[in-house]
Scaffold this active site. Sequence first.
Site, mmCIF file in Angstrom:
data_model
loop_
_atom_site.group_PDB
_atom_site.id
_atom_site.type_symbol
_atom_site.label_atom_id
_atom_site.label_comp_id
_atom_site.label_asym_id
_atom_site.label_seq_id
_atom_site.Cartn_x
_atom_site.Cartn_y
_atom_site.Cartn_z
ATOM 1 N N LYS A 56 -12.402 -24.017 -19.170
ATOM 2 C CA LYS A 56 -13.467 -24.976 -19.508
ATOM 3 C C LYS A 56 -14.796 -24.256 -19.731
ATOM 4 C CE LYS A 56 -12.998 -27.263 -15.630
ATOM 5 N NZ LYS A 56 -11.945 -26.439 -14.997
ATOM 6 N N ARG B 77 -10.449 -12.995 -12.696
ATOM 7 C CA ARG B 77 -11.752 -13.421 -13.222
ATOM 8 C C ARG B 77 -12.901 -12.698 -12.510
ATOM 9 N NH1 ARG B 77 -13.657 -19.581 -13.427
ATOM 10 N NH2 ARG B 77 -13.087 -19.530 -11.222
ATOM 11 N N ARG C 103 -14.731 -35.301 -11.937
ATOM 12 C CA ARG C 103 -13.540 -34.698 -11.352
ATOM 13 C C ARG C 103 -12.763 -35.693 -10.517
ATOM 14 N NH1 ARG C 103 -15.468 -29.296 -11.182
ATOM 15 N NH2 ARG C 103 -13.875 -27.777 -10.685
ATOM 16 N N ARG D 189 -15.598 -14.481 -7.484
ATOM 17 C CA ARG D 189 -15.934 -15.670 -6.702
ATOM 18 C C ARG D 189 -15.048 -15.755 -5.471
ATOM 19 N NH1 ARG D 189 -16.250 -20.634 -10.966
ATOM 20 N NH2 ARG D 189 -15.048 -21.627 -9.297
ATOM 21 N N ARG E 33 -7.160 -25.456 -4.658
ATOM 22 C CA ARG E 33 -7.915 -26.108 -5.750
ATOM 23 C C ARG E 33 -6.953 -26.778 -6.735
ATOM 24 N NH1 ARG E 33 -11.149 -21.143 -7.795
ATOM 25 N NH2 ARG E 33 -11.936 -22.486 -9.438
HETATM 26 P P1 AP5 Z 1 -12.986 -20.142 -17.053
HETATM 27 O O1 AP5 Z 1 -13.489 -20.438 -18.419
HETATM 28 O O2 AP5 Z 1 -13.907 -19.577 -16.039
HETATM 29 O O3 AP5 Z 1 -12.219 -21.431 -16.482
HETATM 30 P P2 AP5 Z 1 -12.783 -22.784 -15.889
HETATM 31 O O4 AP5 Z 1 -11.833 -23.848 -16.326
HETATM 32 O O5 AP5 Z 1 -14.228 -22.967 -16.203
HETATM 33 O O6 AP5 Z 1 -12.544 -22.455 -14.344
HETATM 34 P P3 AP5 Z 1 -13.408 -22.716 -13.026
HETATM 35 O O7 AP5 Z 1 -12.644 -22.037 -11.895
HETATM 36 O O8 AP5 Z 1 -14.841 -22.314 -13.185
HETATM 37 O O9 AP5 Z 1 -13.266 -24.202 -12.876
HETATM 38 P P4 AP5 Z 1 -13.325 -24.993 -11.646
HETATM 39 O O10 AP5 Z 1 -13.207 -26.278 -12.315
HETATM 40 O O11 AP5 Z 1 -12.396 -24.816 -10.527
HETATM 41 O O12 AP5 Z 1 -14.679 -24.481 -10.929
HETATM 42 P P5 AP5 Z 1 -16.146 -25.005 -10.981
HETATM 43 O O13 AP5 Z 1 -17.044 -23.858 -11.074
HETATM 44 O O14 AP5 Z 1 -16.295 -26.121 -11.954
HETATM 45 O O15 AP5 Z 1 -11.695 -19.185 -17.220
HETATM 46 C C1 AP5 Z 1 -10.996 -18.691 -16.095
HETATM 47 C C2 AP5 Z 1 -10.601 -17.208 -16.314
HETATM 48 O O16 AP5 Z 1 -9.610 -17.146 -17.347
HETATM 49 C C3 AP5 Z 1 -11.761 -16.303 -16.789
HETATM 50 O O17 AP5 Z 1 -11.565 -15.032 -16.243
HETATM 51 C C4 AP5 Z 1 -11.605 -16.267 -18.311
HETATM 52 O O18 AP5 Z 1 -12.093 -15.061 -18.836
HETATM 53 C C5 AP5 Z 1 -10.096 -16.358 -18.460
HETATM 54 N N1 AP5 Z 1 -9.693 -17.081 -19.660
HETATM 55 C C6 AP5 Z 1 -10.239 -18.229 -20.133
HETATM 56 N N2 AP5 Z 1 -9.592 -18.626 -21.251
HETATM 57 C C7 AP5 Z 1 -8.606 -17.700 -21.451
HETATM 58 C C8 AP5 Z 1 -7.587 -17.571 -22.435
HETATM 59 N N3 AP5 Z 1 -7.459 -18.454 -23.417
HETATM 60 N N4 AP5 Z 1 -6.742 -16.504 -22.344
HETATM 61 C C9 AP5 Z 1 -6.866 -15.600 -21.340
HETATM 62 N N5 AP5 Z 1 -7.824 -15.674 -20.376
HETATM 63 C C10 AP5 Z 1 -8.682 -16.720 -20.436
HETATM 64 O O19 AP5 Z 1 -16.252 -25.671 -9.526
HETATM 65 C C11 AP5 Z 1 -16.225 -24.892 -8.363
HETATM 66 C C12 AP5 Z 1 -16.336 -25.779 -7.145
HETATM 67 O O20 AP5 Z 1 -17.552 -26.555 -7.208
HETATM 68 C C13 AP5 Z 1 -15.243 -26.822 -6.968
HETATM 69 O O21 AP5 Z 1 -14.083 -26.276 -6.350
HETATM 70 C C14 AP5 Z 1 -15.970 -27.850 -6.090
HETATM 71 O O22 AP5 Z 1 -16.062 -27.403 -4.749
HETATM 72 C C15 AP5 Z 1 -17.381 -27.856 -6.668
HETATM 73 N N6 AP5 Z 1 -17.543 -28.850 -7.756
HETATM 74 C C16 AP5 Z 1 -17.891 -28.591 -9.059
HETATM 75 N N7 AP5 Z 1 -17.922 -29.725 -9.777
HETATM 76 C C17 AP5 Z 1 -17.591 -30.722 -8.924
HETATM 77 C C18 AP5 Z 1 -17.416 -32.119 -9.090
HETATM 78 N N8 AP5 Z 1 -17.621 -32.734 -10.266
HETATM 79 N N9 AP5 Z 1 -17.046 -32.839 -7.994
HETATM 80 C C19 AP5 Z 1 -16.860 -32.259 -6.800
HETATM 81 N N10 AP5 Z 1 -16.988 -30.945 -6.580
HETATM 82 C C20 AP5 Z 1 -17.352 -30.173 -7.630
#
Ligand code: AP5
Length: 210
Positions: free
Chosen positions: A13, A123, A88, A156, A167
């Site tokens: 994402k 990552r 979410r 992270r 997660r």
């Molecule tokens: P990346 O693009 O970083 O993936 P992502 O989907 O953004 O993953 P996140 O782990 O950031 O999502 P998340 O939803 O768990 O965490 P968030 O920060 O929102 O890609 C991942 C890896 O794969 C990278 O290394 C990239 O280079 C690689 N990659 C990408 N595409 C690729 C491809 N096509 N081929 C190969 N490699 C690829 O949230 C973190 C925490 O915050 C949550 O756990 C929660 O505690 C809190 N939080 C955030 N939002 C909320 C909410 N709305 N409600 C409640 N808690 C929340």
Amino acid sequence: MNLILLGAPGAGKGTQAAVISERLNIPQISTGNIIREALRSGTEMGLKAKSYIDSGKLVPDDVVIGIIKDRLQNDDCQNGFILDGFPRTIPQAEALDEMGVRIDKVIDIEVSDDVIVTRLSGRRVCEKCGRPYHIVDLKPRVDGICDDCTGALIQRKDDQIDTVKARLEIYHSETEPLKGYYEAQGKLSVVFGQGKVDETTALTMVALEA
Ligand code: AP5
């Protein structure tokens, strides 16, 4: 265009949101990045969120809904925005509807759980701007340094394997039902996200133009 990116943790994402943000010139709003920034700055909200984020649990709905309510008031959202990581849960989606926020499209990036585990264990993210990289698939130009802002790349805490599994479980129970929610509103497009980054971007752009 007002857009939501859905998908499991590590589905890509953040990676896709950064590309779309640049192409369409609309802001990427990542609740994860906003919470991590609050944590770094030591704000009350950041401190409250720390135990949730470190253990891979969702931060309570009222906290993230408040974050989004404030962020969407900014002038830079007038021509559109990309929500990355929000909503979410069903109550978060309902809160967005209740705020009267119009959503044009919801793109769900589909990636299997085993690929997610490989991606997240490799990552690295910029500690300053949050841009994601990968030790094999998406390296920075200079080892350990962000291409955009020269910040240091770190791992992270919630990318450790047991936390990733926790997660994913929460994703399947709390977040996946949002697909049905937005399908019922006729807004959902599903994109296959297991190819290379460029291939996923191409599929996402097709879904956006449909
Ligand atoms: P990346 O693009 O970083 O993936 P992502 O989907 O953004 O993953 P996140 O782990 O950031 O999502 P998340 O939803 O768990 O965490 P968030 O920060 O929102 O890609 C991942 C890896 O794969 C990278 O290394 C990239 O280079 C690689 N990659 C990408 N595409 C690729 C491809 N096509 N081929 C190969 N490699 C690829 O949230 C973190 C925490 O915050 C949550 O756990 C929660 O505690 C809190 N939080 C955030 N939002 C909320 C909410 N709305 N409600 C409640 N808690 C929340």
